[in-house]
Design a protein around this motif. Sequence first.
Motif, PDB file in Angstrom:
ATOM      1  N   SER A 273      -8.128 109.612 133.500  1.00  0.00           N
ATOM      2  CA  SER A 273      -8.853 108.338 133.523  1.00  0.00           C
ATOM      3  C   SER A 273      -7.927 107.261 132.977  1.00  0.00           C
ATOM      4  O   SER A 273      -7.207 107.497 131.992  1.00  0.00           O
ATOM      5  CB  SER A 273     -10.123 108.435 132.671  1.00  0.00           C
ATOM      6  N   ILE A 274      -7.929 106.093 133.607  1.00  0.00           N
ATOM      7  CA  ILE A 274      -7.073 104.999 133.132  1.00  0.00           C
ATOM      8  C   ILE A 274      -7.509 104.546 131.751  1.00  0.00           C
ATOM      9  O   ILE A 274      -6.684 104.240 130.885  1.00  0.00           O
ATOM     10  CB  ILE A 274      -7.101 103.835 134.144  1.00  0.00           C
ATOM     11  N   ARG A 275      -8.807 104.501 131.518  1.00  0.00           N
ATOM     12  CA  ARG A 275      -9.302 104.106 130.196  1.00  0.00           C
ATOM     13  C   ARG A 275      -8.866 105.106 129.133  1.00  0.00           C
ATOM     14  O   ARG A 275      -8.409 104.718 128.046  1.00  0.00           O
ATOM     15  CB  ARG A 275     -10.827 104.000 130.231  1.00  0.00           C
ATOM     16  N   TYR A 276      -8.981 106.395 129.450  1.00  0.00           N
ATOM     17  CA  TYR A 276      -8.558 107.411 128.489  1.00  0.00           C
ATOM     18  C   TYR A 276      -7.043 107.394 128.292  1.00  0.00           C
ATOM     19  O   TYR A 276      -6.543 107.707 127.203  1.00  0.00           O
ATOM     20  CB  TYR A 276      -9.004 108.799 128.957  1.00  0.00           C
ATOM     21  N   LEU A 277      -6.302 107.049 129.332  1.00  0.00           N
ATOM     22  CA  LEU A 277      -4.846 106.957 129.210  1.00  0.00           C
ATOM     23  C   LEU A 277      -4.472 105.945 128.140  1.00  0.00           C
ATOM     24  O   LEU A 277      -3.637 106.221 127.266  1.00  0.00           O
ATOM     25  CB  LEU A 277      -4.235 106.562 130.553  1.00  0.00           C
ATOM     26  N   TYR A 305      -5.612 115.128 125.224  1.00  0.00           N
ATOM     27  CA  TYR A 305      -6.484 114.068 124.718  1.00  0.00           C
ATOM     28  C   TYR A 305      -7.923 114.531 124.760  1.00  0.00           C
ATOM     29  O   TYR A 305      -8.420 114.988 125.797  1.00  0.00           O
ATOM     30  CB  TYR A 305      -6.321 112.796 125.556  1.00  0.00           C
ATOM     31  N   ASP A 306      -8.590 114.424 123.633  1.00  0.00           N
ATOM     32  CA  ASP A 306     -10.014 114.762 123.530  1.00  0.00           C
ATOM     33  C   ASP A 306     -10.796 113.454 123.622  1.00  0.00           C
ATOM     34  O   ASP A 306     -10.815 112.657 122.678  1.00  0.00           O
ATOM     35  CB  ASP A 306     -10.279 115.462 122.201  1.00  0.00           C
ATOM     36  N   SER A 309     -13.580 112.706 120.792  1.00  0.00           N
ATOM     37  CA  SER A 309     -13.144 112.291 119.458  1.00  0.00           C
ATOM     38  C   SER A 309     -12.194 111.103 119.506  1.00  0.00           C
ATOM     39  O   SER A 309     -11.990 110.437 118.503  1.00  0.00           O
ATOM     40  CB  SER A 309     -12.448 113.464 118.757  1.00  0.00           C
ATOM     41  N   GLY A 310     -11.615 110.850 120.680  1.00  0.00           N
ATOM     42  CA  GLY A 310     -10.619 109.778 120.782  1.00  0.00           C
ATOM     43  C   GLY A 310      -9.283 110.183 120.203  1.00  0.00           C
ATOM     44  O   GLY A 310      -8.428 109.334 119.947  1.00  0.00           O
ATOM     45  N   GLU A 311      -9.061 111.480 120.004  1.00  0.00           N
ATOM     46  CA  GLU A 311      -7.838 112.006 119.390  1.00  0.00           C
ATOM     47  C   GLU A 311      -6.990 112.753 120.406  1.00  0.00           C
ATOM     48  O   GLU A 311      -7.508 113.258 121.407  1.00  0.00           O
ATOM     49  CB  GLU A 311      -8.195 113.008 118.278  1.00  0.00           C
TER      50      GLU A 311
END
Length: 546
Positions: A273-277, A305-306, A309-311
């Motif tokens: 995902s671009i947002r998660y990237l 990437y989790d 958790s954003g970690e």
Amino acid sequence: MAACCILAGELLHNIKLIPYYQKSSCLFIRWISTSKFQCSSQPLEKSTLQQLVGVVGLEIHAQISSNTKLFSGSSVQFLAPPNSLVSFFDVSLPGTLPVLNKRCVEAAVMTGLALNCTINKKSVFDRKHYFYADLPAGYQITQQRRPVAVDGVLTYSFLGGRKRNEVMRKNVYIKQIQLEQDSGKSLHDDVNSQTLIDLNRAGVGLMELVMEPDMRCGEEAAAAVRELQLILQALGTCQGNMSEGQLRVDANVSVHRPGEPLGTRTEVKNINSIRYLARAIDFEIQRQTEVVQRGGVVLNETRAYDSKSGETVAMRDKEGLQDYRFMPEPNLPPLLVFEDEASLPAGVEAGQAVLLRTLRAGLPELPSVRRDRLVQTYGLLPEHSFTLVNEDGLMEYFEAVMKGTSRDPRKVIGWVTNELLGLLKQQDLSVSHSSVPPAALAELLELQEAGRISSSAAKQVFQEMWRSPGKAAPQIIQERDLGLVSDDANLHQICQKVVDSHPDEVRAVRSGNQKVLNKLMGLVQKETKGRADPVLVRKILQEKTS
């Protein structure tokens, strides 16, 4: 031999999901709050040169839009029944040989041309050896030594500046684009403590694009990937649907002080995902910065990437260099690309060859060209052209509206980017699922232009059109009595009532504060439910407050 073929056929027919191994332990994940990291798009000042900054490079795997796989005739289809799209070559049965898919080669060359790459007229295939259950052959066919395209550049844009309304442009250099096979898919069954193998994806054609470490933060990396996604979709070489794994990103992240050697990098794998990237990179930069500032050492490792958790979490270390034992692929000759028909060797037909001139002539309008055309054709601001192109289908919607209305494009853009896009974002819908088609919005704008309704009433009509798909603007105007009130006597009466009931505002206007006149106009519009002609209302109020 016939018996062997029958057995192989029965094997492929009966495979549904191949169990691989039994798990002996459980997987535990920690949930920790998401970190936030800001990336400045401004040049570094001298006073900040000793601060740690992020360095980001990307490796992107783009699934080629093709009906069949890279080296076999098996179909490519998302969510097909497990192991239903598998050929003898895909499961690496002895005696099977690869047959190169011309469509995949053309897709890679077109992508290279769009990214200003040098196309190698002669490229070669290699075997990359490693063992994993979803790689039946024990090696992947790729292009390590001499890929199909090298030395390109991607120009990408993002909104920056203090108000985030300035279009910032940057370049990232493309080291190479190579063709390679995808692997199968491992499906982990925690309930039954086993892993199942689906080989439908095994052998699907991929383009691996290697971007140099020219980016500094998640925002820049996300903008670069989005621009690449738009280019691939415009070319038709990759659908770019990240949720279906058609575009997968690995981010190489490190931190260093400007002027010093690059720091130890970590690789964050398979971000879909671009947002998660952006979040994964920004978290990793912050994590590494904190490690260095504490005097610690950043490990050379692979992380995942989790999103909950954003970690990023550690997967495995990369300190020991893995030997993939690269070797030339013995079953594939060098891949040759020709400039035009005149350069073809004797006996080679044009339909069998990949011709650069033909592919170059067929390149479509790319996103950067679209933005420039929107600015020049319609007089839009660069940030508006950025929004139109970057939102799937929004540019086509805007241009369809413009065909049906004589309104100023700079007025229309407000309706498209504010009213329409606002509702789409609110309900998490794509432009293709809009309840108001372009022709309906164009009709509404024409009614407003003709003086049939006010701007505030037009917004009420639009909201009703959204809630009641299929209802035309004239019908809604009639049913809700939203037509413009332009009767002089009626408006004089309403304006007089407002003036009489707000003596303080009237005194302020007479004292020279013309801004208060807008408040009186708003009160008149409230009385008329937004149906009063604003030009006429202003004129009457000016007369009564003079």
